[in-house]
Scaffold this motif. Structure first.
Motif, short mmCIF file in Angstrom:
data_model
loop_
_atom_site.label_atom_id
_atom_site.label_comp_id
_atom_site.label_asym_id
_atom_site.label_seq_id
_atom_site.Cartn_x
_atom_site.Cartn_y
_atom_site.Cartn_z
N TRP A 1 -18.18 -6.82 29.71
CA TRP A 1 -18.48 -7.47 30.84
C TRP A 1 -20.04 -8.06 30.68
N ARG A 2 -20.85 -7.26 29.96
CA ARG A 2 -22.31 -7.57 29.73
C ARG A 2 -22.32 -8.81 28.81
N GLU B 1 -25.48 -5.26 39.61
CA GLU B 1 -24.23 -6.03 39.28
C GLU B 1 -23.42 -5.08 38.27
N GLU B 2 -23.96 -4.44 37.56
CA GLU B 2 -23.44 -3.49 36.61
C GLU B 2 -22.87 -2.42 37.03
N GLN C 1 -15.70 -0.25 39.82
CA GLN C 1 -14.46 -0.77 39.60
C GLN C 1 -14.03 -0.43 38.48
N GLU C 2 -14.17 -0.45 37.25
CA GLU C 2 -13.90 0.15 35.94
C GLU C 2 -13.27 1.61 36.07
N ASN D 1 -21.70 -2.20 40.29
CA ASN D 1 -20.51 -2.55 41.03
C ASN D 1 -19.32 -2.59 39.92
N GLN D 2 -19.69 -3.14 38.68
CA GLN D 2 -18.75 -3.50 38.07
C GLN D 2 -18.13 -1.88 37.30
N TRP E 1 -21.29 4.12 42.76
CA TRP E 1 -21.85 4.28 41.47
C TRP E 1 -22.65 5.88 41.51
N HIS F 1 -29.59 -11.45 32.40
CA HIS F 1 -28.99 -10.32 32.99
C HIS F 1 -29.83 -9.13 32.71
N THR G 1 -18.18 -1.18 30.33
CA THR G 1 -18.97 -2.47 30.80
C THR G 1 -19.34 -3.31 29.41
N GLN H 1 -22.13 -12.05 30.63
CA GLN H 1 -23.37 -12.21 31.62
C GLN H 1 -24.23 -13.13 30.98
#
Length: 469
Positions: A214-215, A390-391, A397-398, A393-394, A348, A222, A211, A218
């Protein structure tokens, strides 16, 4: 069955000797004399001398020499658990290392094998066939344990072929099994590589590497809600911190410590044997049951709910199971229950519990010798990397994006392994029915100097035996 074959009872070609009832108080910590128990016979018919070995004083090899096993002896399990029958009637060939082996009770040894009319490798394969196994399984008697008597085993009917055909059948089975074993070894190698890949993905995920991009996208605030006082900047992203497992859970408990009253129906009661390590799922097809009253009287934190995570803590510890369904059931005390906080993504946490980071801590602090146990206090204090929801969740997904193909490949390998086992049984079934050899192979056998129809072979052997007496 072929026309030159006959059906005989196992007792016509051999006898069976039960082992000695060695007592556990006679065991010593280590010696060169081992008690050969049922646990040394594995469900696949192979021998495993290092599976929970028990040792006896070395002088027992002399005082109980009648029970000593030798290389090539055929032994058979005469007892098994009624709830999980795996080895009842399963034979194996003894393969010694430097240790002397003394036959324990409820393991039978075939002796007085009449090698004039039966080829030993052929006999071993025939009594491993699904026909014989089914026969023994139906005969098993008992409640918690099911047993086979000596007569049960020796009364089994098996096909007796002419000697050259027996040798040819055994040789062909060995060839086919060797090819099959090579294929199975390749499948298991592929499976182990998938597990290495899986663990690499999980490691990357919970070090924040999956991630990272992704970070960067943000907002600057965040992760501001994450308390950084426990943060170790050298191995975690700036918005992460180390926490104890208990800090992300409402409850971490285990099953009822009292043995539950069993019922013929009612609420499923799960033991570790119902948890499939390869899929991290519960197998409800073969469970115990408890009365509904017992279940309803349990504390709420001992009743699994959707979103909870089970975690095995004794024996085969470290297996997490995500409860992603609604079903009433309860579980034994050898299984822990983690109920995540509402603010935690359960998937997670489920993925995190599969990492070597978590398993390593559990393994390092587990107590016990024969059966390692991860106490609840150890489980609650396992240190994990924590990040904002939020992370989380990401990350889920990853992980799932990358491992979906891996899981499909793993499933395909498992199916291939199941087919390989079915093929093994099919080979033995054909051997039992006289369908394994081709006509050309049979013709070659009939040209051997010692070929004769099985009925004449047995008749001659019996006549020779009477003459010698």
């Amino acid at each position: 069955m072929l026309k030159d074959w006959i059906e005989v009872e196992l007792g016509d070609v051999c006898d069976l000797k039960n082992g000695f009832a060695f007592k556990s108080k006679e065991y010593v910590e280590i010696s060169e004399t081992m008690n050969f128990r049922m646990s040394q016979i594995r469900p696949n018919g192979k021998i495993d001398l290092d599976h929970n070995p028990k040792y006896l004083p070395d002088e027992y090899a002399f005082s109980y020499s009648d029970y000593l096993l030798e290389n090539g002896d055929i032994v058979i399990a005469m007892t098994d658990m009624a709830s999980d029958t795996k080895i009842l009637g399963v034979p194996t060939i003894v393969k010694q290392d430097k240790r002397k082996l003394l036959l324990n009770q409820r393991v039978g040894k075939f002796f007085n094998l009449n090698t004039n009319c039966v080829y030993i490798p052929y006999l071993r394969y025939i009594i491993t066939s699904p026909q014989i196994y089914s026969y023994y399984k139906k005969l098993g008697k008992g409640g918690v344990q099911i047993n086979l008597s000596k007569d049960d085993i020796l009364n089994a009917k098996l096909p007796l072929a002419p000697l050259p055909e027996q040798r040819a059948i055994a040789s062909k089975i060995e060839q086919l099994f060797s090819e099959l074993d090579n294929g199975i070894a390749n499948l298991k190698t592929a499976k182990s590589k998938l597990e290495i890949y899986r663990q690499a993905i999980l490691k990357q995920a919970f070090e924040g590497n999956l991630t990272k991009d992704w970070r960067k996208k943000q907002p600057k605030n965040h992760g501001n809600h994450v308390n950084q006082k426990n943060h170790s900047a050298d191995n975690l992203p700036a918005t992460w911190k180390w926490v104890k497992l208990s800090e992300v859970a409402n409850h971490i408990t285990d099953g009822d410590h009292q043995a539950p009253p069993k019922a013929s129906e009612g609420i499923p009661f799960i033991t570790i044997s119902n948890i499939d390590k390869s899929t991290n799922r519960i197998d409800f097809s073969n469970t115990f049951y408890v009365e509904k009253e017992y279940y309803f009287n349990l504390k709420e934190n001992r009743k699994p709910q959707k979103g909870d995570i089970l975690y095995t803590v004794t024996g085969s510890f470290g297996i997490p199971v995500l409860i992603d369904f609604i079903k009433d059931f309860c579980f034994q005390r050898h299984i822990g229950l983690i109920r995540p906080l509402e603010s935690i993504n359960q998937k997670w946490l489920y993925w995190l519990l599969q990492t070597r980071l978590v398993y390593g801590q559990a393994s390092e602090k587990a107590t016990g010798t024969a059966q390692k146990t991860v106490a609840l206090s150890i489980l609650r204090n396992i240190t994990i990397p924590f990040c904002p929801i939020e992370e989380q969740n990401q990350i889920v997904q990853e992980i799932e994006t990358r491992l979906s193909v891996c899981d499909k490949l793993n499933e395909a390998i498992d199916q291939s392994l199941e087919k390989a086992q079915a093929l093994r049984q099919s080979i033995l079934k054909k051997a039992f029915e006289g369908k394994l050899l081709s006509q050309d192979e049979l013709q070659t056998c009939r040209q051997q100097p010692d070929w004769e129809p099985a009925d004449k072979l047995l008749e001659r052997v019996k006549k020779d035996s009477k003459t010698k007496r």
